[in-house]
Design a protein around this motif. Sequence first.
Motif, PDB file in Angstrom:
ATOM      1  N   MET A  72       0.846  -1.179   0.000  1.00  0.00           N
ATOM      2  CA  MET A  72       0.000   0.000   0.000  1.00  0.00           C
ATOM      3  C   MET A  72       0.892   1.243   0.000  1.00  0.00           C
ATOM      4  O   MET A  72       1.877   1.307   0.727  1.00  0.00           O
ATOM      5  N   PRO A  73       0.560   2.247  -0.814  1.00  0.00           N
ATOM      6  CA  PRO A  73       1.373   3.470  -0.869  1.00  0.00           C
ATOM      7  C   PRO A  73       1.344   4.213   0.460  1.00  0.00           C
ATOM      8  O   PRO A  73       0.371   4.149   1.203  1.00  0.00           O
ATOM      9  N   LYS A  74       2.425   4.908   0.718  1.00  0.00           N
ATOM     10  CA  LYS A  74       2.529   5.682   1.952  1.00  0.00           C
ATOM     11  C   LYS A  74       2.230   7.151   1.681  1.00  0.00           C
ATOM     12  O   LYS A  74       2.474   7.661   0.603  1.00  0.00           O
ATOM     13  N   VAL A  75       1.737   7.799   2.705  1.00  0.00           N
ATOM     14  CA  VAL A  75       1.452   9.225   2.637  1.00  0.00           C
ATOM     15  C   VAL A  75       2.772   9.981   2.732  1.00  0.00           C
ATOM     16  O   VAL A  75       3.664   9.616   3.485  1.00  0.00           O
ATOM     17  N   ASN A  76       2.891  11.039   1.953  1.00  0.00           N
ATOM     18  CA  ASN A  76       4.095  11.858   1.940  1.00  0.00           C
ATOM     19  C   ASN A  76       3.969  12.955   3.001  1.00  0.00           C
ATOM     20  O   ASN A  76       3.118  13.837   2.882  1.00  0.00           O
ATOM     21  N   PRO A  77       4.817  12.935   4.050  1.00  0.00           N
ATOM     22  CA  PRO A  77       4.709  13.959   5.091  1.00  0.00           C
ATOM     23  C   PRO A  77       4.966  15.374   4.579  1.00  0.00           C
ATOM     24  O   PRO A  77       4.392  16.342   5.100  1.00  0.00           O
ATOM     25  N   ASP A  78       5.806  15.517   3.552  1.00  0.00           N
ATOM     26  CA  ASP A  78       6.045  16.847   2.975  1.00  0.00           C
ATOM     27  C   ASP A  78       4.760  17.414   2.370  1.00  0.00           C
ATOM     28  O   ASP A  78       4.522  18.623   2.424  1.00  0.00           O
ATOM     29  N   ILE A  79       3.942  16.547   1.814  1.00  0.00           N
ATOM     30  CA  ILE A  79       2.671  16.982   1.222  1.00  0.00           C
ATOM     31  C   ILE A  79       1.709  17.419   2.327  1.00  0.00           C
ATOM     32  O   ILE A  79       0.976  18.408   2.171  1.00  0.00           O
ATOM     33  N   ILE A  80       1.707  16.701   3.442  1.00  0.00           N
ATOM     34  CA  ILE A  80       0.835  17.094   4.564  1.00  0.00           C
ATOM     35  C   ILE A  80       1.196  18.505   5.009  1.00  0.00           C
ATOM     36  O   ILE A  80       0.324  19.354   5.191  1.00  0.00           O
ATOM     37  N   HIS A  81       2.472  18.764   5.160  1.00  0.00           N
ATOM     38  CA  HIS A  81       2.952  20.089   5.571  1.00  0.00           C
ATOM     39  C   HIS A  81       2.577  21.144   4.520  1.00  0.00           C
ATOM     40  O   HIS A  81       2.036  22.204   4.851  1.00  0.00           O
ATOM     41  N   TRP A  82       2.851  20.847   3.262  1.00  0.00           N
ATOM     42  CA  TRP A  82       2.547  21.773   2.164  1.00  0.00           C
ATOM     43  C   TRP A  82       1.044  22.074   2.103  1.00  0.00           C
ATOM     44  O   TRP A  82       0.639  23.236   1.962  1.00  0.00           O
ATOM     45  N   ALA A  83       0.220  21.044   2.237  1.00  0.00           N
ATOM     46  CA  ALA A  83      -1.234  21.233   2.140  1.00  0.00           C
ATOM     47  C   ALA A  83      -1.742  22.134   3.257  1.00  0.00           C
ATOM     48  O   ALA A  83      -2.580  23.012   3.032  1.00  0.00           O
TER      49      ALA A  83
END
Length: 76
Positions: free
Chosen positions: A1-12
């Motif tokens: 299963m793909p993992k969530v990108n923590p950089d994207i969480i921060h950016w969002a």
Amino acid sequence: MPKVNPDIIHWARETAGLTLEEAAKKLKLHQARGVSAVDRLSALESGDDHPTRSLLTRMAKQYRRPLLTFYMTAPP
């Protein structure tokens, strides 16, 4: 299963114009196991913790981003 990108969480969160405190409140994060809501969100953004599917769904709604965005490899 793909993992969530923590950089994207921060950016969002940042592009939604929310501080860590505001986002934690909107996401209805609470203190757990002696860790504050802000520290829990910070851990998600640093990659030290992983969000549940339910939390990701709330993030997508509050940050006004499609759920799939959180699985991208780099911020747009």
